[in-house]
Motif scaffolding. Structure first.
Motif, PDB file in Angstrom:
ATOM      1  N   GLU A 177      -5.826   3.152   8.468  1.00  0.00           N
ATOM      2  CA  GLU A 177      -6.112   1.923   8.036  1.00  0.00           C
ATOM      3  C   GLU A 177      -6.085   1.906   6.435  1.00  0.00           C
ATOM      4  OE1 GLU A 177      -7.944   3.623  10.021  1.00  0.00           O
ATOM      5  OE2 GLU A 177      -9.979   4.106   9.247  1.00  0.00           O
ATOM      6  N   ASP A 178      -6.515   2.744   5.781  1.00  0.00           N
ATOM      7  CA  ASP A 178      -6.548   2.884   4.359  1.00  0.00           C
ATOM      8  C   ASP A 178      -5.123   2.762   4.009  1.00  0.00           C
ATOM      9  OD1 ASP A 178      -9.164   2.889   4.659  1.00  0.00           O
ATOM     10  OD2 ASP A 178      -9.398   5.256   4.253  1.00  0.00           O
ATOM     11  N   THR A 179      -4.253   3.572   4.575  1.00  0.00           N
ATOM     12  CA  THR A 179      -2.994   3.863   4.143  1.00  0.00           C
ATOM     13  C   THR A 179      -2.214   2.030   4.469  1.00  0.00           C
ATOM     14  OG1 THR A 179      -2.823   5.911   4.968  1.00  0.00           O
ATOM     15  CG2 THR A 179      -0.697   5.145   4.416  1.00  0.00           C
ATOM     16  N   LEU A 180      -2.576   1.432   5.350  1.00  0.00           N
ATOM     17  CA  LEU A 180      -1.920   0.347   5.555  1.00  0.00           C
ATOM     18  C   LEU A 180      -2.680  -0.517   4.312  1.00  0.00           C
ATOM     19  CD1 LEU A 180      -2.339  -0.518   9.400  1.00  0.00           C
ATOM     20  CD2 LEU A 180      -0.395   0.195   8.042  1.00  0.00           C
ATOM     21  N   PHE A 181      -3.764  -0.622   3.745  1.00  0.00           N
ATOM     22  CA  PHE A 181      -3.883  -1.287   2.671  1.00  0.00           C
ATOM     23  C   PHE A 181      -3.279  -0.889   1.441  1.00  0.00           C
ATOM     24  CE2 PHE A 181      -6.509  -1.539  -1.473  1.00  0.00           C
ATOM     25  CZ  PHE A 181      -6.961  -2.864  -1.261  1.00  0.00           C
ATOM     26  N   ALA A 182      -3.146   0.290   1.451  1.00  0.00           N
ATOM     27  CA  ALA A 182      -2.491   0.882   0.265  1.00  0.00           C
ATOM     28  C   ALA A 182      -0.955   0.134   0.355  1.00  0.00           C
ATOM     29  CB  ALA A 182      -2.120   2.397   0.153  1.00  0.00           C
ATOM     30  N   GLY A 183      -0.248   0.149   1.504  1.00  0.00           N
ATOM     31  CA  GLY A 183       0.975  -0.466   1.638  1.00  0.00           C
ATOM     32  C   GLY A 183       1.025  -1.891   1.527  1.00  0.00           C
ATOM     33  N   ALA A 184       0.005  -2.558   1.692  1.00  0.00           N
ATOM     34  CA  ALA A 184      -0.177  -4.139   1.326  1.00  0.00           C
ATOM     35  C   ALA A 184       0.099  -4.110  -0.293  1.00  0.00           C
ATOM     36  CB  ALA A 184      -1.553  -4.724   1.677  1.00  0.00           C
ATOM     37  N   VAL A 185      -0.581  -3.398  -1.025  1.00  0.00           N
ATOM     38  CA  VAL A 185      -0.717  -3.244  -2.440  1.00  0.00           C
ATOM     39  C   VAL A 185       0.820  -2.978  -2.931  1.00  0.00           C
ATOM     40  CG1 VAL A 185      -1.528  -2.100  -4.399  1.00  0.00           C
ATOM     41  CG2 VAL A 185      -3.255  -2.596  -2.620  1.00  0.00           C
ATOM     42  N   VAL A 186       1.379  -1.981  -2.411  1.00  0.00           N
ATOM     43  CA  VAL A 186       2.701  -1.679  -2.829  1.00  0.00           C
ATOM     44  C   VAL A 186       3.520  -2.636  -2.342  1.00  0.00           C
ATOM     45  CG1 VAL A 186       4.699  -0.115  -2.267  1.00  0.00           C
ATOM     46  CG2 VAL A 186       2.307   0.756  -2.628  1.00  0.00           C
ATOM     47  N   GLU A 187       3.373  -3.473  -1.373  1.00  0.00           N
ATOM     48  CA  GLU A 187       4.381  -4.662  -0.994  1.00  0.00           C
ATOM     49  C   GLU A 187       4.434  -5.540  -1.929  1.00  0.00           C
ATOM     50  OE1 GLU A 187       3.897  -7.494   2.469  1.00  0.00           O
ATOM     51  OE2 GLU A 187       6.194  -6.367   2.821  1.00  0.00           O
ATOM     52  N   ALA A 188       3.164  -5.848  -2.398  1.00  0.00           N
ATOM     53  CA  ALA A 188       2.833  -7.012  -3.446  1.00  0.00           C
ATOM     54  C   ALA A 188       3.528  -6.566  -4.791  1.00  0.00           C
ATOM     55  CB  ALA A 188       1.421  -7.460  -3.390  1.00  0.00           C
TER      56      ALA A 188
END
Lengths: 236, 236
Positions: free
Chosen positions: B152-163
């Motif tokens: 779940e933390d990695t998915l949040f990091a991925g959302a930051v990367v995408e943006a």
């Protein structure tokens, strides 16, 4: 009881794992374990993975072919570097090998695990057959890059997870992540790896890097399983 | 020069990163940083993250609300646990908080980075706006689970990367992996997280866990940015 399957994303996290009685599959796709598989499949007699350049040079004095790289570049005074094509022309020879990440991951494992085997896309099916036959719990240890996560080793781990997920209990979110990454990338691994750091690093430092990497991503080219006996890798 | 964006998958790997002059975004989606965001957005005055239960009890003697969990369960003698709904009813109070992973990740960062902010899906846009405005290099630090990777933390990091991928230089394969995982999971984060270890652990130990987790995955519910000043998190 079904054996477990775990993924360790870098050797720096290995101390969080219980290795006892488990099989560790060390993978360093670009390029240490791909070289080991390619060499042993083509008549190399044994490969001794060592941690330092100094150790490698000692083995060289005893007739071993010294192979390896530091930061992706062949070590000065060594006979060959870390291209699988160089390792495939050493029939009948013994190789001593040191690399930035791969051989060090092997040393992390050998003292605590039940056994250490070598995995690469080149011998994926041989790895899977062995793990299925042994029915022991498994840790796929990604060599990573200087302690950090890397993509190509994780994709290999994902390929193992995809094949064994019905037969082993997946333990840890790292196994789920590796599986998802592999499923996204599997239709064209080379393309998926082009933005990755190690691909970019090798392209900068090695003239034939893309050919090497394309080769390292071929599936099941060799039906050989390198296994660690003492300090030496031999064909199982 | 464009600032860089890196992901650190667990606090155990943070020593491999150079934090100097960087903004560290600490994230612990289930549930520490989600609680901090939800509390501060709903009138909590400040949150003091501490590493140990003993420290938390000392702050409690000074009138702080003691909050937190160990292994997903509320600590004995504490006032509230680690459900965001509990934190949202503490208007005007000060909270001291200790959790298995989240608060410890904050302590890892505070001595070396330029600044530490708190990220969750609940305040994603507030995080992104702040990072865009500051134009400083960023490390998203995933709290993980006892040193290991979590999804779940990695998915949040991925959302930051995408943006931010067009505005910051992505550094490291971990950023690429987080992005790929997020893109695969984003259409239904809760569904994607159901096989994950922390989801399974919370469901076993907490009656209202699924409601908590559903809430923690809501995007941009709060326009608040917790920032560390000294040892205290306040609204920026």
């Amino acid at each position: 009881m079904m054996p477990t399957l775990e993924i360790c994303l870098t050797p720096d996290l290995l101390r969080l794992y219980n290795l006892k009685e488990k099989t560790v599959v060390v993978t360093d796709i670009f390029r240490a374990t791909s070289c080991m598989v390619a060499g042993l499949a083509n008549g190399v007699e044994e490969v001794v993975p060592v941690a330092t350049v100094a150790e490698a040079l000692k083995w060289r004095e005893q007739g071993y072919v010294a192979a390896g790289e530091r930061n992706g570049i062949q070590v000065e005074g060594f006979d060959i570097g870390n291209s699988p094509f160089e390792h495939m022309t050493q029939q009948g020879r013994k190789i001593v090998m040191t690399t930035t990440n791969g051989t060090q991951a092997i040393h992390y494992s050998r003292h605590h695990a039940k056994e250490v085997i070598i995995g690469a896309f080149l011998n994926l099916n041989a790895v899977l057959s062995y793990l299925r036959q042994k029915q022991r719990s498994v840790i796929v240890l990604c060599a990573g890059w200087k302690g950090r996560f890397n993509m190509e080793d994780t994709l290999f781990a994902g390929a193992v997870v995809e094949a064994l997920q019905g037969e082993f209990v997946l333990d840890g979110d790292d196994a789920l992540a590796a599986l998802s990454l592999y499923q996204t990338a599997q239709s064209n691994l080379l393309e998926a790896l082009k933005p990755a750091s190690h691909y970019q690093r090798l392209i900068r430092t090695n003239a034939n890097a893309e050919e090497d990497m394309r080769f390292c991503l071929e599936m099941n080219r060799f039906d050989v399983l390198p296994i660690l006996k003492g300090e030496t890798l031999i064909r199982n």
